[in-house]
Design a protein around this motif. Structure first.
Motif, PDB file in Angstrom:
ATOM      1  N   ALA A 286      76.632  30.949 -25.709  1.00  0.00           N
ATOM      2  CA  ALA A 286      77.896  31.362 -25.110  1.00  0.00           C
ATOM      3  C   ALA A 286      78.548  30.204 -24.366  1.00  0.00           C
ATOM      4  O   ALA A 286      79.769  30.011 -24.432  1.00  0.00           O
ATOM      5  N   GLY A 287      77.736  29.418 -23.643  1.00  0.00           N
ATOM      6  CA  GLY A 287      78.284  28.285 -22.909  1.00  0.00           C
ATOM      7  C   GLY A 287      78.934  27.275 -23.836  1.00  0.00           C
ATOM      8  O   GLY A 287      80.024  26.753 -23.554  1.00  0.00           O
ATOM      9  N   ALA A 288      78.281  27.002 -24.951  1.00  0.00           N
ATOM     10  CA  ALA A 288      78.837  26.064 -25.921  1.00  0.00           C
ATOM     11  C   ALA A 288      80.140  26.596 -26.514  1.00  0.00           C
ATOM     12  O   ALA A 288      81.109  25.845 -26.700  1.00  0.00           O
ATOM     13  N   GLN A 289      80.181  27.897 -26.799  1.00  0.00           N
ATOM     14  CA  GLN A 289      81.392  28.475 -27.393  1.00  0.00           C
ATOM     15  C   GLN A 289      82.533  28.530 -26.377  1.00  0.00           C
ATOM     16  O   GLN A 289      83.712  28.358 -26.734  1.00  0.00           O
ATOM     17  N   LEU A 290      82.208  28.774 -25.128  1.00  0.00           N
ATOM     18  CA  LEU A 290      83.221  28.715 -24.078  1.00  0.00           C
ATOM     19  C   LEU A 290      83.822  27.318 -23.993  1.00  0.00           C
ATOM     20  O   LEU A 290      85.050  27.156 -23.871  1.00  0.00           O
ATOM     21  N   HIS A 291      82.964  26.312 -24.056  1.00  0.00           N
ATOM     22  CA  HIS A 291      83.464  24.945 -23.996  1.00  0.00           C
ATOM     23  C   HIS A 291      84.381  24.655 -25.186  1.00  0.00           C
ATOM     24  O   HIS A 291      85.465  24.064 -25.025  1.00  0.00           O
ATOM     25  N   ARG A 292      83.986  25.084 -26.365  1.00  0.00           N
ATOM     26  CA  ARG A 292      84.814  24.862 -27.547  1.00  0.00           C
ATOM     27  C   ARG A 292      86.182  25.540 -27.395  1.00  0.00           C
ATOM     28  O   ARG A 292      87.207  25.014 -27.827  1.00  0.00           O
ATOM     29  N   SER A 293      86.170  26.731 -26.787  1.00  0.00           N
ATOM     30  CA  SER A 293      87.444  27.448 -26.616  1.00  0.00           C
ATOM     31  C   SER A 293      88.378  26.705 -25.658  1.00  0.00           C
ATOM     32  O   SER A 293      89.606  26.873 -25.739  1.00  0.00           O
ATOM     33  N   LEU A 294      87.816  25.914 -24.770  1.00  0.00           N
ATOM     34  CA  LEU A 294      88.629  25.124 -23.855  1.00  0.00           C
ATOM     35  C   LEU A 294      89.148  23.848 -24.505  1.00  0.00           C
ATOM     36  O   LEU A 294      90.185  23.290 -24.081  1.00  0.00           O
ATOM     37  N   VAL A 295      88.443  23.390 -25.518  1.00  0.00           N
ATOM     38  CA  VAL A 295      88.795  22.126 -26.170  1.00  0.00           C
ATOM     39  C   VAL A 295      89.773  22.321 -27.322  1.00  0.00           C
ATOM     40  O   VAL A 295      90.760  21.573 -27.474  1.00  0.00           O
ATOM     41  N   PHE A 296      89.519  23.348 -28.130  1.00  0.00           N
ATOM     42  CA  PHE A 296      90.311  23.526 -29.351  1.00  0.00           C
ATOM     43  C   PHE A 296      91.351  24.649 -29.203  1.00  0.00           C
ATOM     44  O   PHE A 296      91.062  25.669 -28.604  1.00  0.00           O
TER      45      PHE A 296
END
Length: 293
Positions: A283-293
């Motif tokens: 979930a943490g990794a996907q949250l980060h991706r949502s902030l980047v892309f």
């Protein structure tokens, strides 16, 4: 102060998610009410590298490691309300304090609805458990009770002979059919139809007919639900599972509200510390991706 992500729930899943985000140098606020689901257990098992460790110590050490990252803010308290939308969420605390964040993560854990049996509640996590992979080995292949709560308890009774000699207490909650009865017998499971009056001693069962049966420990299938209604108040959909209710998420751990994610016991089955940590890391990794892309 605005945060990239507000994590509601600072137990294993929430901290695992926060760690990924902190290592990406994101500003993370963790709000924790301090009520871990396994706070009644003295040891945690089945978690690689932490087998047999006090679960409170695992949580303490994890928080200590997170605190080394300068972009972490940790608040002890209860988050009561979440509102807003992606990139503009607001979380309100019980003391009326408000926090702003671009993303939300619900890692609130779950509450267990236990069978209403005298003596069971105070033994929960000590001699009555829900997960044999977490606690079965420590019973030393002794006598194990499986206390039925409904049809799902059949699966539990079928599995438990891997860890000891099993008695399946129907307790008025389930009646196996002929095929199920034969299957249990083939596995060496004893079926006990007499209702339970109460639990005594460490794990003894007093039946309503007066018999007292000694056991090493018991397993029962609690019904779970998110320990906080905050995700539902935001509008996140819930879903029914064989174990109870959880927050609905997609493969990326995003809820039905864009920008709001959920992980851990509140958003997946089955449950254990190791599975919660893995789910949180994802979930943490996907949250980060949502902030980047």
């Amino acid at each position: 102060m605005s945060h990239d992500v507000i994590v509601i729930g600072g137990s294993y899943a929430g901290m695992a998610a926060a760690l990924q985000l902190l290592r990406a140098r994101r500003k993370v606020l963790v709000i924790d009410a301090g009520k871990r689901r396994n706070r009644f257990a003295e040891e945690s098992h089945g978690f690689l590298g932490q087998d047999g460790v006090d679960p409170g110590e695992i949580a303490r050490k994890a928080r200590e490691q997170l605190s080394a990252y300068p972009t972490l803010t940790w608040v002890e308290g209860t988050a009561e309300q979440a509102e807003g939308e992606k990139d503009a969420f607001v979380v309100t605390m019980a003391d009326a304090t408000r926090h702003d964040g671009r993303r939300l993560l619900f890692a609130t854990g779950v509450s267990d609805a236990l069978p209403e049996l005298e003596g069971l509640g105070e033994r929960w996590g000590k001699s009555v458990f829900h997960c044999p992979y977490c606690h079965g080995y420590e019973l030393g292949q002794g006598r194990i009770g499986c206390i039925a709560t409904g049809p799902m308890s059949l699966h539990q009774a079928q599995l438990l002979p891997e860890w000891g000699e099993v008695t399946f207490f129907l307790n008025g909650s389930f009646v196996p059919d002929e095929t199920q009865h034969a299957d249990l017998a083939a596995r060496g499971v004893t079926i006990e139809a007499a209702p339970i009056a109460r639990l005594e001693g460490k794990a003894d069962v007093r039946l309503t007919d007066g018999r007292l049966l000694p056991f090493a420990g018991h397993f029962t299938a609690s019904r779970v639900s998110p320990s906080s209604p905050i995700a539902e108040r935001l509008g996140c959909a819930l879903e029914e599972t064989p174990f109870g209710t959880q927050i609905q998420t997609d493969a990326m751990k995003e809820t039905t509200i864009s920008g709001a994610f959920a992980c851990g016991d509140a958003a997946r089955i089955p449950h254990s510390v190791s599975l919660a940590v893995g789910d949180g890391a994802w979930a943490g990794a996907q949250l980060h991706r949502s902030l980047v892309f």
